[in-house]
Motif scaffolding. Structure first.
Motif, short mmCIF file in Angstrom:
data_model
loop_
_atom_site.label_atom_id
_atom_site.label_comp_id
_atom_site.label_asym_id
_atom_site.label_seq_id
_atom_site.Cartn_x
_atom_site.Cartn_y
_atom_site.Cartn_z
N PRO A 262 0.82 -1.23 0.00
CA PRO A 262 0.00 0.00 0.00
C PRO A 262 0.85 1.27 0.00
CG PRO A 262 -0.08 -1.12 2.14
CD PRO A 262 0.61 -2.04 1.20
N GLN A 263 0.49 2.18 -0.89
CA GLN A 263 1.17 3.47 -0.98
C GLN A 263 0.41 4.55 -0.21
OE1 GLN A 263 1.75 4.45 -5.13
NE2 GLN A 263 2.44 2.37 -5.64
N ILE A 264 -0.91 4.35 -0.11
CA ILE A 264 -1.77 5.31 0.56
C ILE A 264 -2.59 4.57 1.62
CG2 ILE A 264 -3.79 6.82 0.27
CD1 ILE A 264 -2.78 7.59 -2.44
N ARG A 317 -15.54 -2.64 20.24
CA ARG A 317 -14.72 -1.45 20.39
C ARG A 317 -13.37 -1.65 19.70
NH1 ARG A 317 -16.54 2.41 23.70
NH2 ARG A 317 -18.29 1.91 25.10
N ILE A 318 -12.79 -0.55 19.26
CA ILE A 318 -11.46 -0.60 18.68
C ILE A 318 -10.45 -0.92 19.78
CG2 ILE A 318 -9.65 0.80 17.57
CD1 ILE A 318 -11.90 2.39 16.21
N SER A 319 -9.54 -1.82 19.50
CA SER A 319 -8.54 -2.21 20.50
C SER A 319 -7.18 -1.63 20.14
CB SER A 319 -8.44 -3.74 20.58
OG SER A 319 -7.80 -4.26 19.42
N SER A 320 -6.24 -1.78 21.06
CA SER A 320 -4.88 -1.27 20.83
C SER A 320 -4.21 -1.98 19.66
CB SER A 320 -4.04 -1.43 22.09
OG SER A 320 -3.98 -2.80 22.48
N ARG A 321 -4.61 -3.23 19.40
CA ARG A 321 -4.03 -3.97 18.29
C ARG A 321 -4.32 -3.28 16.97
NH1 ARG A 321 -6.32 -9.87 17.30
NH2 ARG A 321 -8.11 -8.57 16.72
N GLU A 322 -5.59 -2.85 16.76
CA GLU A 322 -5.95 -2.17 15.50
C GLU A 322 -5.28 -0.79 15.38
OE1 GLU A 322 -8.48 -5.30 16.36
OE2 GLU A 322 -8.99 -3.39 17.37
N THR A 323 -5.25 -0.04 16.49
CA THR A 323 -4.64 1.30 16.41
C THR A 323 -3.14 1.20 16.16
OG1 THR A 323 -4.46 1.38 18.84
CG2 THR A 323 -6.41 2.40 17.83
N GLU A 324 -2.48 0.19 16.75
CA GLU A 324 -1.05 0.03 16.53
C GLU A 324 -0.76 -0.33 15.07
OE1 GLU A 324 2.95 -0.09 16.78
OE2 GLU A 324 1.50 0.83 18.17
N ARG A 325 -1.61 -1.19 14.49
CA ARG A 325 -1.41 -1.55 13.08
C ARG A 325 -1.62 -0.33 12.18
NH1 ARG A 325 1.71 -3.18 9.60
NH2 ARG A 325 0.79 -3.86 7.61
N MET A 326 -2.57 0.50 12.53
CA MET A 326 -2.80 1.71 11.74
C MET A 326 -1.60 2.66 11.82
SD MET A 326 -5.71 1.84 10.04
CE MET A 326 -6.27 3.54 9.91
N ARG A 327 -0.99 2.78 13.00
CA ARG A 327 0.20 3.63 13.13
C ARG A 327 1.34 3.10 12.26
NH1 ARG A 327 0.32 7.31 17.46
NH2 ARG A 327 -1.61 7.25 18.69
N GLN A 328 1.46 1.76 12.23
CA GLN A 328 2.49 1.16 11.38
C GLN A 328 2.23 1.47 9.91
OE1 GLN A 328 2.36 -3.00 12.40
NE2 GLN A 328 3.26 -2.69 14.43
N LEU A 329 0.97 1.42 9.51
CA LEU A 329 0.63 1.73 8.12
C LEU A 329 0.86 3.19 7.80
CD1 LEU A 329 -2.61 -0.44 7.77
CD2 LEU A 329 -0.51 -0.72 6.42
N ILE A 330 0.56 4.08 8.75
CA ILE A 330 0.84 5.51 8.54
C ILE A 330 2.33 5.73 8.33
CG2 ILE A 330 0.84 7.78 9.66
CD1 ILE A 330 -1.82 6.92 11.04
N ASP A 331 3.13 5.04 9.16
CA ASP A 331 4.58 5.16 9.02
C ASP A 331 5.07 4.61 7.68
OD1 ASP A 331 4.73 6.25 11.57
OD2 ASP A 331 5.21 4.35 12.56
N GLY A 332 4.43 3.52 7.21
CA GLY A 332 4.91 2.83 6.02
C GLY A 332 4.39 3.40 4.71
N CYS A 333 3.25 4.07 4.75
CA CYS A 333 2.65 4.61 3.51
C CYS A 333 3.21 5.98 3.19
CB CYS A 333 1.13 4.69 3.66
SG CYS A 333 0.31 3.08 3.61
N GLU A 334 3.17 6.33 1.91
CA GLU A 334 3.68 7.62 1.48
C GLU A 334 2.74 8.75 1.88
OE1 GLU A 334 4.15 7.29 -2.72
OE2 GLU A 334 5.38 5.47 -2.59
N ARG A 335 1.42 8.47 1.80
CA ARG A 335 0.42 9.49 2.08
C ARG A 335 -0.76 8.90 2.83
NH1 ARG A 335 -0.45 10.99 -4.03
NH2 ARG A 335 0.21 8.82 -4.17
N VAL A 336 -1.52 9.78 3.49
CA VAL A 336 -2.71 9.36 4.22
C VAL A 336 -3.87 10.25 3.78
CG1 VAL A 336 -3.81 9.10 6.48
CG2 VAL A 336 -1.37 8.57 6.21
N VAL A 337 -5.00 9.63 3.50
CA VAL A 337 -6.23 10.34 3.14
C VAL A 337 -7.27 10.03 4.21
CG1 VAL A 337 -8.11 10.53 1.47
CG2 VAL A 337 -5.75 10.24 0.67
N CYS A 338 -7.97 11.05 4.68
CA CYS A 338 -9.06 10.85 5.65
C CYS A 338 -10.35 11.37 5.02
CB CYS A 338 -8.77 11.58 6.95
SG CYS A 338 -10.07 11.32 8.20
#
Length: 368
Positions: A262-264, A317-338
């Motif tokens: 994933p790039q984005i 509910r969202i758990s720490s596992r999902e939020t941590e994976r999202m942080r990793q993806l933010i770090d790994g992707c070039e851009r983020v769209v919300c």
């Protein structure tokens, strides 16, 4: 079988003595809608033509109102059953009203003279399918969609107990598809009309049908309610899909995803991300998406098109596992769209607001 107005028994159909589909068992009560689905060339039209006696079955029996259709005269059959096929007719110098009126011929005398009552039924049938304004138009000079509605009015004009239609929505735009099928559904409910048809539009078949028969290979592979037919993984198997994605629950049909890491990352939800997912697919950009609840409108499309989806079971509910994976993806992707607004990222979705802030702090947020 007395409860069924129409059913087949040991029916085998084909051409020149060669079986195409064997031991067809279909059952239809008064007021029910039965739809045949299956790939092109599977034999749906052959089944319908054998039922209406345009083709002779290789073996088996078709029962209609407790009587074998092979023992019914043409006039008797046409009073109980009417037909709308995909083949185009080319009447010479006939108005649309003239074409509709031919549906009354099973009830007229030798010379086919229409009575005042026949004329009333012709007009009523044209009003039912909203073509009264076409009554004086030359049938050969109207659109294919209009012709299809004229042919439906002609079939209804016969006042049948059962109507057989082969791909009736093929030449209709989205408005008239819904209008056409709504008319059939209303007639089934209010006049106890039984409907047997074939459709290519699976989403419409799943919405209008009481029963569905799936034609696959040399047999009816499944027969049941839409809920029994549209189970996970079955439709791609029926149609031998090798590319793309079909979701039986939503009816979503998606093209193949863009391959690669994933790039984005798309932070989405509540149906706001689907348009972005499809745009990224068109542009060939692999992406990840999250955090999505699995009952979210965006989830089906994301599952089909995203390289990775961070998801949570419905009502969890969202758990720490999902939020941590999202942080990793933010770090790994070039851009983020919300695609979410600030009002969306509160209460249960407050973790998404924190991820949004994290992506902004990384300088990766972009408008898309």
């Amino acid at each position: 079988m007395d409860e069924f107005y129409f059913y087949t028994e040991g029916l085998t159909v084909g051409y020149h003595g060669t079986p195409l589909i064997k031991n067809i068992r279909l059952q239809l009560k008064k007021g029910e809608i039965l739809t045949l689905i299956g790939p092109n060339g599977a034999g749906k039209t052959t089944i319908l033509r054998s039922i209406i006696r345009q083709l002779s079955p290789l073996c088996g029996v078709v029962w209609l109102d407790g009587k074998k259709t092979e023992q019914m005269s043409g006039s008797e059959l046409s009073r109980k059953l009417s037909v709308v096929l995909t083949e185009r007719i080319h009447p010479e110098m006939m108005t649309c009203e003239d074409v509709v009126a031919t549906g009354r011929y099973p009830y007229t005398g030798t010379f086919g003279v229409l009575t005042k009552e026949d004329r009333r039924i012709v007009r009523e049938s044209m009003e039912l399918v909203h073509i009264l304004e076409l009554k004086d138009r030359d049938f050969t000079k109207i659109s294919d969609g209009q012709k299809q509605r004229v042919m439906l009015a002609r079939a209804l004009c016969q006042q049948p107990d059962i109507i057989v239609l082969d791909e009736p929505t093929s030449f209709l735009d989205i408005r008239y598809k819904l209008e056409f099928l709504s008319i059939l559904q209303t007639m089934a409910r209010t006049r106890n009309l039984s409907v047997l048809m074939s459709l290519h539009e699976l989403d419409l078949a799943g919405r209008i049908s009481d029963k569905i028969a799936c034609v696959r290979g040399d047999r009816i592979d499944r027969f049941g309610t839409p809920e029994e037919i549209f189970t996970e993984g079955y439709i791609p198997k029926l149609y031998q899909m090798t590319t793309g994605y079909y979701d039986e629950l939503t009816g979503n049909l998606e093209l193949p995803k863009a391959e690669g890491a994933p790039q984005i990352l798309v932070i989405a939800g509540n149906g706001t991300g689907t348009g972005v997912f499809r745009r990224l697919q068109r542009e060939g950009i692999p992406f990840a998406a999250g955090i999505l609840w699995e009952n979210d409108p965006d989830y089906s499309c994301a599952r089909a098109l995203a390289a990775e989806v961070v998801s949570v079971k419905a009502f969890r509910r969202i758990s720490s596992r999902e939020t941590e994976r999202m942080r990793q993806l933010i770090d790994g992707c070039e851009r983020v769209v919300c695609t979410l607004s600030s009002e969306d990222m509160t209460d249960l979705a407050k973790d998404l607001g924190e991820l949004y802030a994290y992506a902004r702090a990384q300088g990766k947020l972009i408008e898309y």
